[in-house]
Design an enzyme around this catalytic site. Structure first.
Site, PDB file in Angstrom:
ATOM      1  N   THR A  37     111.357   1.318 -10.820  1.00 14.86           N
ATOM      2  CA  THR A  37     109.944   0.949 -10.843  1.00 14.86           C
ATOM      3  C   THR A  37     109.245   1.368  -9.550  1.00 14.86           C
ATOM      4  O   THR A  37     109.809   1.254  -8.465  1.00 14.86           O
ATOM      5  CB  THR A  37     109.815  -0.566 -11.046  1.00 14.86           C
ATOM      6  N   GLY A  54     115.642  -5.449  -6.949  1.00 13.02           N
ATOM      7  CA  GLY A  54     116.306  -6.593  -6.331  1.00 13.02           C
ATOM      8  C   GLY A  54     117.297  -6.150  -5.270  1.00 13.02           C
ATOM      9  O   GLY A  54     118.072  -5.222  -5.470  1.00 13.02           O
ATOM     10  N   GLU A  56     112.246  -4.680 -16.578  1.00 11.65           N
ATOM     11  CA  GLU A  56     112.944  -3.804 -17.530  1.00 11.65           C
ATOM     12  C   GLU A  56     112.172  -3.637 -18.831  1.00 11.65           C
ATOM     13  O   GLU A  56     112.739  -3.618 -19.915  1.00 11.65           O
ATOM     14  CB  GLU A  56     114.367  -4.323 -17.815  1.00 11.65           C
TER      15      GLU A  56
END
Length: 677
Positions: free
Chosen positions: A157, A196, A442
């Site tokens: 992303t 993350g 996602e």
């Protein structure tokens, strides 16, 4: 320690044995006892105690505490794994189980806001397995598993692009002279954003970038990029990396940003299982992967398990609190009753339990389907390639609808606990934050629905041509009207399927109408967007309800259920089906105009009958999910029901209450009062 008397009475009066249900829920007696033993190993260790409630920590303090605890946790967990299975074979299944361990009971009990190494063991390592060659796996996989100089993340992303992966701007240019890729994020919007562990934890990232060789574009590829020095952890030359800041939830994840400026990596750090760049720059497309975005499909499949876990955490807290909390009299000559005795409270809580259990049944089936397709693709089977679009469509719409309804359900359950549910010590904020995050990561909700809708329209056109359809959309060929029978659940499922079919047909017709006015096919799809997303939502509801009923019947035929568990499980799934029908009644009645008011009243009456049947077993059911108090992390939902005592204990533990007079009085309040404003 004493147990609340109302909870004791509930447990004694239940017809469902919570231990019996817990054994089935865990997958068997051995699995249940193993999980409990593992939890005791950690929860009884004083090193993992919470001296201060996490909500009282600053963002920086929480990150540092989470990393410290993560290292102790992983060291202790690895010791347990070596005792259990000395020769561990890495596989997608093993990583799935390990990832679910981290996001399930044990990981949640220790990390209520998650932790930054989860992505390392799920998306980073899974991508190495699914997209790396044997040589690349030999180079990276074992070191990654043992965290030997490799702490990974998955950077897809960007600041300006998320679900629309073809729009990603990060680029990798191949230099045939040095046999290196040169990676750049050429604009501010191309910075990687959200991965993350990226902020301050990871030192290696799998970066998705647009590949260019001699100026020619070859689409998105995955590259292994070291971003921090292995020994000093300093960002490497050309790397701009950091944490993106606090979020609504999941504040232990260390989500980060990443900018790359002329960062060079060796040719062998492009993952080349499915595509290669030879030394001279020749691009070779290998066999088709489980989608280029296979990691995303994998995460969408297991996201169902994540959100049902959060939903049932919240339902357990709300159920126990609703028994302990007494509110209002039903009969004027009787004392106040437990809130759960009010049918309005049952209607808030019990359908959420039913939804969580039904999601579990469907998610188990979906994982088996994913495994089958993955195996067929590895064998280069035609069946795998044929099933891939169906898997992709299902993973998209089920993930979208489940995350939407689970986050909505968690918030409803918070509201069902009144004012106390708003306290951080109730822990609804952590549960909601993680569940709501899944709505977007996602695959953003609407974009996923549109991807499913494209599949549905193609299948509808195929149905008009009398072609064989995948099983999940076989109802599109059934043009018969609803025949109301004695089985209400079957009636509801069929009505949902008819509604879905008609909405797919309407979406297709809307597209055709717009195309007839000479707009492009893409613009026609945009103008039909509302109808397309509605069709995908309707398809998800139809599939969830049909599949949940089928899974219960399959379990019964296998003899895996005791009589009481079978009875209660059947009631829960029927409640889920009827609740879904009633929640979608606007669409259902629009497309099933033969349903009468009398038939609708039968459905509503059955809904209330099921609430009454499940009410005596409500506490036994949530006990059967076997959430340790540490997993719930809630003053309202503990097993002993000592709600008011725990609320006071938590308030007294608050750092603000550790001194009778806070320094702000002398520094600010007293001078203000003396100034006589």
């Amino acid at each position: 320690m004493s147990v609340n008397a109302d909870l004791q009475r509930e447990r004694a009066a239940a017809t469902l044995d919570s231990e019996d249900f817990a054994r089935w829920w865990a997958g068997g007696s051995w699995q249940l006892e193993e999980r409990r033993a593992l939890e005791r190993r950690f929860y009884e260790d004083p090193d993992f105690a919470e001296p201060v409630h996490p909500s009282c920590l600053s963002y920086k303090e929480r990150y540092e505490q989470t990393v410290a605890r993560s290292t102790r946790f992983l060291a202790k967990l690895r010791q347990w794994q070596r005792e259990k299975q000395p020769q561990l074979q890495l596989s997608v299944n093993m990583l799935r189980d390990f990832r679910l361990l981290l996001s399930g009971s044990l990981g949640t009990g220790l990390f209520q806001q998650s932790f930054p190494l989860r992505v390392h063991f799920s998306m980073f390592m899974t991508t190495l397995l699914s997209q790396g060659t044997e040589e690349q796996q030999a180079q990276w996989l074992n070191r990654s598993w043992h965290m030997d100089g490799v702490l990974g993340t998955y950077a897809q992303t960007e600041l300006g692009h998320g679900t629309f992966v073809r729009g990603l701007e990060t680029r990798a240019d191949y230099d045939p002279i040095t046999q290196e890729f040169i990676l750049n994020t050429p604009t501010q919007s191309s910075y990687k954003w959200w991965p993350g562990g990226l902020g301050n934890t990871a030192n290696v990232a799998i970066v998705l970038a647009q590949l260019y060789v001699k100026g020619k574009h070859y689409g998105l590829q995955s590259f292994v990029v070291r971003i921090r020095d292995e020994r000093t952890h300093e960002p490497l030359t050309g790397v701009d990396v950091g944490d993106i800041g606090p979020r609504l939830g999941g504040n232990g994840v260390n989500n980060g940003f990443l900018g790359l400026r002329d960062v060079r990596i060796p040719r062998n750090q492009m993952l080349m299982k499915n595509a290669q760049v030879l030394t001279d720059g020749t691009f070779v497309q290998g066999r088709p992967p489980l989608l280029l975005y296979g990691t995303m499909v994998y995460v969408r499949v297991i996201t169902l398990k994540d959100v049902l876990f959060g939903l049932l955490q919240a339902a357990t807290i709300a159920t126990r609190y609703s028994v302990v909390r007494r509110q209002s009299r039903i009969n004027s000559d009787q004392p106040e009753v437990s809130v759960l005795d009010h049918i309005t409270q049952q209607a808030k809580i019990l359908p959420q339990i039913a939804r969580g259990v039904s999601y579990r049944l469907v998610s188990d089936w979906l994982w088996r389907f994913y495994e089958d397709v993955l195996r067929q693709l590895e064998d280069e089977s035609t069946a795998g390639r044929n099933s891939l679009p169906e898997l992709h469509a299902l993973s998209c719409c089920l993930k979208a609808v489940a995350t939407d309804e689970a986050s909505e359900g968690v918030d409803l359950l918070r509201k069902s606990c009144g004012g106390h549910g708003f306290l951080s010590s109730a822990n609804f904020d952590s549960i909601y934050g993680l569940t709501a995050a899944a709505y977007t990561y996602e695959g953003e909700y609407t974009v996923l629905l549109l991807q499913t809708a494209r599949f549905l329209v193609r299948q509808y056109v195929d149905s008009l041509k009398r072609k064989v359809l995948p099983s999940s959309v076989s109802y599109l060929r059934d043009t018969s009207r609803l025949v109301w029978g004695k089985n209400l659940a079957a009636n509801c499922v069929r009505a949902l399927e008819i509604s879905a079919m008609e909405q797919v047909r309407q979406a297709w017709q809307t597209q055709k109408t717009h195309q007839s006015s000479k707009v492009s096919a893409e613009m026609a799809s945009n103008l039909a967007g509302r109808q397309l997303t509605s069709a995908a939502i309707a398809h998800a509801h139809a599939f969830f309800t049909r599949n949940a009923l089928e899974q219960v019947e399959a379990l019964r035929k296998k003899g895996d259920l005791s009589p009481n568990v079978s009875l209660v499980l059947g009631q829960l799934v029927e409640l889920f089906v009827i609740d879904t029908f009633l929640r979608q009644s606007g669409c259902v009645l629009r497309w099933n105009n033969g349903i009468t008011g009398t038939q609708l009243r039968f459905v509503e009456r059955r809904f209330e009958e099921l609430l009454a049947k499940l009410r005596p077993n409500a506490v036994a059911l949530v006990d059967g999910f076997d959430f340790h108090d540490r997993v719930l992390g809630s003053t309202l939902g503990c097993h002993d029901g000592r709600v008011y005592e725990r609320l006071m204990e938590e308030a007294r533990r608050n750092p603000v209450n550790q001194e009778p007079v806070n320094s702000s009085f002398h520094n600010h309040l007293l001078p203000m009062m003396r100034g006589k404003l």
